[in-house]
Design a protein around this motif. Structure first.
Motif, PDB file in Angstrom:
ATOM      1  N   ALA A  37      26.598 100.788  -5.530  1.00  0.00           N
ATOM      2  CA  ALA A  37      27.789  99.920  -5.543  1.00  0.00           C
ATOM      3  C   ALA A  37      28.703 100.215  -4.359  1.00  0.00           C
ATOM      4  O   ALA A  37      29.180  99.293  -3.696  1.00  0.00           O
ATOM      5  CB  ALA A  37      28.547 100.090  -6.855  1.00  0.00           C
ATOM      6  N   VAL A  38      28.935 101.481  -4.079  1.00  0.00           N
ATOM      7  CA  VAL A  38      29.790 101.848  -2.943  1.00  0.00           C
ATOM      8  C   VAL A  38      29.124 101.437  -1.638  1.00  0.00           C
ATOM      9  O   VAL A  38      29.783 100.913  -0.733  1.00  0.00           O
ATOM     10  CB  VAL A  38      30.105 103.357  -2.960  1.00  0.00           C
ATOM     11  CG1 VAL A  38      30.865 103.774  -1.717  1.00  0.00           C
ATOM     12  CG2 VAL A  38      30.882 103.718  -4.215  1.00  0.00           C
ATOM     13  N   ASP A  39      27.824 101.652  -1.534  1.00  0.00           N
ATOM     14  CA  ASP A  39      27.098 101.248  -0.329  1.00  0.00           C
ATOM     15  C   ASP A  39      27.207  99.740  -0.114  1.00  0.00           C
ATOM     16  O   ASP A  39      27.426  99.277   1.007  1.00  0.00           O
ATOM     17  CB  ASP A  39      25.629 101.659  -0.403  1.00  0.00           C
ATOM     18  CG  ASP A  39      25.428 103.166  -0.383  1.00  0.00           C
ATOM     19  OD1 ASP A  39      26.370 103.888   0.012  1.00  0.00           O
ATOM     20  OD2 ASP A  39      24.340 103.619  -0.772  1.00  0.00           O
ATOM     21  N   MET A  40      27.053  98.963  -1.201  1.00  0.00           N
ATOM     22  CA  MET A  40      27.169  97.505  -1.093  1.00  0.00           C
ATOM     23  C   MET A  40      28.576  97.124  -0.646  1.00  0.00           C
ATOM     24  O   MET A  40      28.749  96.257   0.206  1.00  0.00           O
ATOM     25  CB  MET A  40      26.841  96.845  -2.435  1.00  0.00           C
ATOM     26  CG  MET A  40      25.372  96.884  -2.775  1.00  0.00           C
ATOM     27  SD  MET A  40      25.041  96.233  -4.431  1.00  0.00           S
ATOM     28  CE  MET A  40      25.474  94.511  -4.224  1.00  0.00           C
ATOM     29  N   TRP A  41      29.577  97.764  -1.230  1.00  0.00           N
ATOM     30  CA  TRP A  41      30.953  97.450  -0.863  1.00  0.00           C
ATOM     31  C   TRP A  41      31.216  97.785   0.592  1.00  0.00           C
ATOM     32  O   TRP A  41      31.873  97.047   1.314  1.00  0.00           O
ATOM     33  CB  TRP A  41      31.920  98.200  -1.781  1.00  0.00           C
ATOM     34  CG  TRP A  41      33.327  97.833  -1.487  1.00  0.00           C
ATOM     35  CD1 TRP A  41      34.206  98.524  -0.707  1.00  0.00           C
ATOM     36  CD2 TRP A  41      33.998  96.656  -1.894  1.00  0.00           C
ATOM     37  NE1 TRP A  41      35.390  97.864  -0.630  1.00  0.00           N
ATOM     38  CE2 TRP A  41      35.296  96.697  -1.353  1.00  0.00           C
ATOM     39  CE3 TRP A  41      33.648  95.566  -2.674  1.00  0.00           C
ATOM     40  CZ2 TRP A  41      36.231  95.694  -1.567  1.00  0.00           C
ATOM     41  CZ3 TRP A  41      34.586  94.577  -2.887  1.00  0.00           C
ATOM     42  CH2 TRP A  41      35.846  94.641  -2.334  1.00  0.00           C
ATOM     43  N   ASN A  42      30.708  98.921   1.036  1.00  0.00           N
ATOM     44  CA  ASN A  42      30.966  99.384   2.406  1.00  0.00           C
ATOM     45  C   ASN A  42      30.316  98.509   3.469  1.00  0.00           C
ATOM     46  O   ASN A  42      30.700  98.577   4.637  1.00  0.00           O
ATOM     47  CB  ASN A  42      30.517 100.835   2.575  1.00  0.00           C
ATOM     48  CG  ASN A  42      31.458 101.790   1.887  1.00  0.00           C
ATOM     49  OD1 ASN A  42      32.616 101.476   1.648  1.00  0.00           O
ATOM     50  ND2 ASN A  42      30.959 102.961   1.553  1.00  0.00           N
ATOM     51  N   THR A  43      29.346  97.678   3.098  1.00  0.00           N
ATOM     52  CA  THR A  43      28.744  96.777   4.079  1.00  0.00           C
ATOM     53  C   THR A  43      29.755  95.731   4.539  1.00  0.00           C
ATOM     54  O   THR A  43      29.605  95.157   5.609  1.00  0.00           O
ATOM     55  CB  THR A  43      27.517  96.028   3.514  1.00  0.00           C
ATOM     56  OG1 THR A  43      27.938  95.155   2.473  1.00  0.00           O
ATOM     57  CG2 THR A  43      26.436  96.986   3.048  1.00  0.00           C
ATOM     58  N   GLY A  44      30.769  95.479   3.712  1.00  0.00           N
ATOM     59  CA  GLY A  44      31.765  94.477   4.047  1.00  0.00           C
ATOM     60  C   GLY A  44      31.318  93.063   3.760  1.00  0.00           C
ATOM     61  O   GLY A  44      32.060  92.109   3.984  1.00  0.00           O
ATOM     62  N   ARG A  45      30.129  92.893   3.244  1.00  0.00           N
ATOM     63  CA  ARG A  45      29.602  91.548   2.983  1.00  0.00           C
ATOM     64  C   ARG A  45      29.892  91.079   1.576  1.00  0.00           C
ATOM     65  O   ARG A  45      29.652  89.933   1.233  1.00  0.00           O
ATOM     66  CB  ARG A  45      28.096  91.536   3.216  1.00  0.00           C
ATOM     67  CG  ARG A  45      27.728  91.753   4.667  1.00  0.00           C
ATOM     68  CD  ARG A  45      26.246  91.780   4.873  1.00  0.00           C
ATOM     69  NE  ARG A  45      25.613  90.654   4.214  1.00  0.00           N
ATOM     70  CZ  ARG A  45      24.333  90.599   3.920  1.00  0.00           C
ATOM     71  NH1 ARG A  45      23.544  91.584   4.235  1.00  0.00           N
ATOM     72  NH2 ARG A  45      23.821  89.550   3.328  1.00  0.00           N
ATOM     73  N   TYR A  46      30.371  91.965   0.727  1.00  0.00           N
ATOM     74  CA  TYR A  46      30.587  91.611  -0.671  1.00  0.00           C
ATOM     75  C   TYR A  46      32.058  91.743  -1.013  1.00  0.00           C
ATOM     76  O   TYR A  46      32.681  92.751  -0.716  1.00  0.00           O
ATOM     77  CB  TYR A  46      29.737  92.514  -1.569  1.00  0.00           C
ATOM     78  CG  TYR A  46      29.891  92.132  -3.001  1.00  0.00           C
ATOM     79  CD1 TYR A  46      29.265  90.996  -3.483  1.00  0.00           C
ATOM     80  CD2 TYR A  46      30.707  92.850  -3.831  1.00  0.00           C
ATOM     81  CE1 TYR A  46      29.439  90.596  -4.787  1.00  0.00           C
ATOM     82  CE2 TYR A  46      30.890  92.464  -5.142  1.00  0.00           C
ATOM     83  CZ  TYR A  46      30.252  91.340  -5.608  1.00  0.00           C
ATOM     84  OH  TYR A  46      30.440  90.944  -6.895  1.00  0.00           O
ATOM     85  N   LYS A  47      32.641  90.725  -1.627  1.00  0.00           N
ATOM     86  CA  LYS A  47      34.076  90.707  -1.874  1.00  0.00           C
ATOM     87  C   LYS A  47      34.463  90.718  -3.349  1.00  0.00           C
ATOM     88  O   LYS A  47      35.625  90.867  -3.669  1.00  0.00           O
ATOM     89  CB  LYS A  47      34.687  89.492  -1.192  1.00  0.00           C
ATOM     90  CG  LYS A  47      34.474  89.501   0.303  1.00  0.00           C
ATOM     91  CD  LYS A  47      35.192  88.358   0.957  1.00  0.00           C
ATOM     92  CE  LYS A  47      34.973  88.259   2.439  1.00  0.00           C
ATOM     93  NZ  LYS A  47      34.688  89.456   3.153  1.00  0.00           N
ATOM     94  N   GLY A  48      33.525  90.512  -4.235  1.00  0.00           N
ATOM     95  CA  GLY A  48      33.848  90.446  -5.660  1.00  0.00           C
ATOM     96  C   GLY A  48      34.005  91.810  -6.286  1.00  0.00           C
ATOM     97  O   GLY A  48      33.558  92.804  -5.740  1.00  0.00           O
ATOM     98  N   PRO A  49      34.649  91.896  -7.438  1.00  0.00           N
ATOM     99  CA  PRO A  49      34.760  93.192  -8.104  1.00  0.00           C
ATOM    100  C   PRO A  49      33.392  93.656  -8.622  1.00  0.00           C
ATOM    101  O   PRO A  49      32.555  92.840  -8.975  1.00  0.00           O
ATOM    102  CB  PRO A  49      35.721  92.926  -9.255  1.00  0.00           C
ATOM    103  CG  PRO A  49      35.631  91.462  -9.507  1.00  0.00           C
ATOM    104  CD  PRO A  49      35.302  90.833  -8.186  1.00  0.00           C
ATOM    105  N   MET A  50      33.193  94.953  -8.610  1.00  0.00           N
ATOM    106  CA  MET A  50      31.960  95.538  -9.130  1.00  0.00           C
ATOM    107  C   MET A  50      32.287  96.256 -10.428  1.00  0.00           C
ATOM    108  O   MET A  50      33.272  96.994 -10.501  1.00  0.00           O
ATOM    109  CB  MET A  50      31.357  96.506  -8.135  1.00  0.00           C
ATOM    110  CG  MET A  50      30.908  95.823  -6.884  1.00  0.00           C
ATOM    111  SD  MET A  50      29.812  96.882  -5.950  1.00  0.00           S
ATOM    112  CE  MET A  50      29.410  95.784  -4.628  1.00  0.00           C
ATOM    113  N   ILE A  51      31.462  96.028 -11.425  1.00  0.00           N
ATOM    114  CA  ILE A  51      31.656  96.644 -12.734  1.00  0.00           C
ATOM    115  C   ILE A  51      30.452  97.550 -12.979  1.00  0.00           C
ATOM    116  O   ILE A  51      29.329  97.073 -13.082  1.00  0.00           O
ATOM    117  CB  ILE A  51      31.754  95.570 -13.829  1.00  0.00           C
ATOM    118  CG1 ILE A  51      32.856  94.577 -13.478  1.00  0.00           C
ATOM    119  CG2 ILE A  51      31.984  96.217 -15.185  1.00  0.00           C
ATOM    120  CD1 ILE A  51      32.773  93.275 -14.229  1.00  0.00           C
ATOM    121  N   GLN A  52      30.714  98.851 -13.048  1.00  0.00           N
ATOM    122  CA  GLN A  52      29.644  99.818 -13.272  1.00  0.00           C
ATOM    123  C   GLN A  52      29.728 100.316 -14.707  1.00  0.00           C
ATOM    124  O   GLN A  52      30.806 100.680 -15.178  1.00  0.00           O
ATOM    125  CB  GLN A  52      29.771 100.983 -12.300  1.00  0.00           C
ATOM    126  CG  GLN A  52      29.704 100.516 -10.858  1.00  0.00           C
ATOM    127  CD  GLN A  52      29.462 101.670  -9.935  1.00  0.00           C
ATOM    128  OE1 GLN A  52      28.348 102.189  -9.873  1.00  0.00           O
ATOM    129  NE2 GLN A  52      30.487 102.083  -9.219  1.00  0.00           N
TER     130      GLN A  52
END
Length: 89
Positions: A37-52
């Motif tokens: 999840a953090v890796d996906m967020w850090n790409t900057g391509r994903y803007k929605g909230p992540m629920i783990q």
């Protein structure tokens, strides 16, 4: 007679590709101590909230520590719950 099967056009599965404008939430079940999840967020391509979600309280504690800045900004949620029931949602 017709064309041999391998020469006939084959149906292609439809795929959804996330792009920079997506803002839909992503639900990660059984997140454990994964950095996905953090890796996906850090790409900057994903803007929605992540629920783990994880059932193990220790994994939720570790993930909450790792993701504290994202949680404080409301970009990520870490929840302890059983993925087969999701009572907290």
């Amino acid at each position: 007679q017709g064309l041999p099967r391998q020469l006939l056009p084959q149906p292609q599965p439809q795929r959804r590709v996330f792009n920079a404008t997506d803002d839909e939430p992503i639900l990660m079940l059984g997140c454990g101590n994964s950095t996905l999840a953090v890796d996906m967020w850090n790409t900057g391509r994903y803007k929605g909230p992540m629920i783990q979600v994880d059932v193990a309280s220790r994994m939720v504690e570790l993930m909450a520590q790792r993701c504290a800045p994202l949680m404080e900004s409301g970009d990520m949620y870490v929840i302890q719950d059983d993925a087969t029931e999701l009572d907290s949602m």
